[in-house]
Design a protein around this motif. Structure first.
Motif, PDB file in Angstrom:
ATOM      1  N   PHE A 195       0.846  -1.186   0.000  1.00 62.61           N
ATOM      2  CA  PHE A 195       0.000   0.000   0.000  1.00 62.61           C
ATOM      3  C   PHE A 195       0.885   1.240   0.000  1.00 62.61           C
ATOM      4  O   PHE A 195       1.882   1.306   0.723  1.00 62.61           O
ATOM      5  CB  PHE A 195      -0.906  -0.005   1.234  1.00 62.61           C
ATOM      6  CG  PHE A 195      -1.620   1.298   1.457  1.00 62.61           C
ATOM      7  CD1 PHE A 195      -2.707   1.661   0.688  1.00 62.61           C
ATOM      8  CD2 PHE A 195      -1.180   2.176   2.442  1.00 62.61           C
ATOM      9  CE1 PHE A 195      -3.354   2.872   0.895  1.00 62.61           C
ATOM     10  CE2 PHE A 195      -1.818   3.383   2.661  1.00 62.61           C
ATOM     11  CZ  PHE A 195      -2.905   3.735   1.881  1.00 62.61           C
ATOM     12  N   SER A 212      -3.627   6.752   0.125  1.00 65.95           N
ATOM     13  CA  SER A 212      -5.047   6.943  -0.172  1.00 65.95           C
ATOM     14  C   SER A 212      -5.331   8.437  -0.150  1.00 65.95           C
ATOM     15  O   SER A 212      -4.818   9.154   0.711  1.00 65.95           O
ATOM     16  CB  SER A 212      -5.936   6.252   0.872  1.00 65.95           C
ATOM     17  OG  SER A 212      -5.825   4.852   0.800  1.00 65.95           O
ATOM     18  N   SER A 266     -12.675  -5.466  -4.114  1.00 66.65           N
ATOM     19  CA  SER A 266     -11.612  -5.662  -3.123  1.00 66.65           C
ATOM     20  C   SER A 266     -11.229  -7.136  -3.002  1.00 66.65           C
ATOM     21  O   SER A 266     -10.050  -7.468  -2.894  1.00 66.65           O
ATOM     22  CB  SER A 266     -12.054  -5.116  -1.756  1.00 66.65           C
ATOM     23  OG  SER A 266     -12.253  -3.715  -1.814  1.00 66.65           O
ATOM     24  N   ALA A 319      -6.514  -4.964   0.054  1.00 62.19           N
ATOM     25  CA  ALA A 319      -7.666  -4.091  -0.192  1.00 62.19           C
ATOM     26  C   ALA A 319      -8.734  -4.423   0.838  1.00 62.19           C
ATOM     27  O   ALA A 319      -9.006  -5.584   1.114  1.00 62.19           O
ATOM     28  CB  ALA A 319      -8.199  -4.303  -1.605  1.00 62.19           C
ATOM     29  N   THR A 323     -15.185   1.487  -0.434  1.00 59.98           N
ATOM     30  CA  THR A 323     -14.041   2.192  -0.996  1.00 59.98           C
ATOM     31  C   THR A 323     -14.456   3.616  -1.338  1.00 59.98           C
ATOM     32  O   THR A 323     -15.308   3.835  -2.195  1.00 59.98           O
ATOM     33  CB  THR A 323     -13.524   1.481  -2.264  1.00 59.98           C
ATOM     34  OG1 THR A 323     -13.192   0.138  -1.941  1.00 59.98           O
ATOM     35  CG2 THR A 323     -12.295   2.187  -2.810  1.00 59.98           C
ATOM     36  N   ASN A 351      -6.934   4.587  -3.987  1.00 63.61           N
ATOM     37  CA  ASN A 351      -5.948   3.789  -3.251  1.00 63.61           C
ATOM     38  C   ASN A 351      -4.874   3.265  -4.191  1.00 63.61           C
ATOM     39  O   ASN A 351      -5.179   2.540  -5.146  1.00 63.61           O
ATOM     40  CB  ASN A 351      -6.636   2.616  -2.553  1.00 63.61           C
ATOM     41  CG  ASN A 351      -7.693   3.085  -1.574  1.00 63.61           C
ATOM     42  OD1 ASN A 351      -7.388   3.713  -0.585  1.00 63.61           O
ATOM     43  ND2 ASN A 351      -8.954   2.771  -1.874  1.00 63.61           N
TER      44      ASN A 351
END
Length: 206
Positions: free
Chosen positions: A8, A11, A37, A50, A59, A63
């Motif tokens: 990650f 975001s 996801s 996710a 969501t 992202n």
């Protein structure tokens, strides 16, 4: 393609704040509750990367995930139905529109569609909009394990017919997947690998 690393990155709700890089991005988007996801986690072999939820519209941000230290998978807010206010829906739409219109790193988008349903106008219209923007995309049918093979094939044909009757002379790449059974994930990764190779060749000759 073998997934060696998936991390990650960030975001946010503003395309201007997206990572500054020169690598290819692949945006995953679909209607709320399409199983996006779950498919991303299955595709990247990372159970909790996710965030999944039983609540549609979970969501709500752009992202970014860095994959194999080379390409980015971008998880976008869902379009269409979500249990949020009208104001929030407009905000989601603005985030999506700005990303597709302004993000130069976007190399291809993957539009996810729940295979259990007949062609939905909202999906057809979104694909038409992406096509009008001349953004390359592929269709990814989800939840293939929920239908019997004959009905599965019929629903794919129904979508193909709806698209060809609309504005397309030819169809984009189509993948039939199941996050639960991992159906189609290998083919989807192969397509991403091919796109990465294409990106490298184009940039090496630039």
């Amino acid at each position: 393609m073998q997934i060696k690393s998936a991390a990650f990155v960030i975001s946010n709700t503003d395309v201007i704040k997206c990572p500054d890089h020169n690598q290819p991005e692949y945006a995953f988007i679909g209607r709320s509750n399409v199983g996006k996801s779950s498919l991303i986690n299955s595709l990247l072999q990372h159970k909790g990367l996710a965030k999944t939820s039983s609540t549609p519209g979970k969501t709500q941000l752009i992202n970014h995930f860095l994959i194999n230290d080379f390409w980015y998978l971008v998880d976008l807010p869902g379009y269409g139905y979500a249990r949020v206010t009208k104001t929030k829906k407009k905000q989601f739409q603005s985030v999506i529109t700005h990303y597709f219109e302004k993000r130069k790193q976007l190399y291809c988008s993957f539009i996810l569609i729940d295979i259990r349903h007949k062609p939905q106008p909202i999906d057809i219209n979104f694909m038409k909009w992406v096509g009008q923007k001349q953004i390359p995309f592929a269709i990814v049918f989800t939840k293939a394990d929920k239908l019997k093979p004959n009905l599965l094939d019929q629903h794919v044909k129904d979508y193909e017919k709806a698209l060809l009757e609309d504005v397309w002379e030819s169809l984009p790449p189509i993948f039939v997947t199941s996050a639960t059974k991992k159906t189609g994930c290998d083919l989807l990764l192969k397509h991403l690998s091919d796109l990465n190779q294409e990106f490298k060749k184009l940039n090496s000759s630039a």
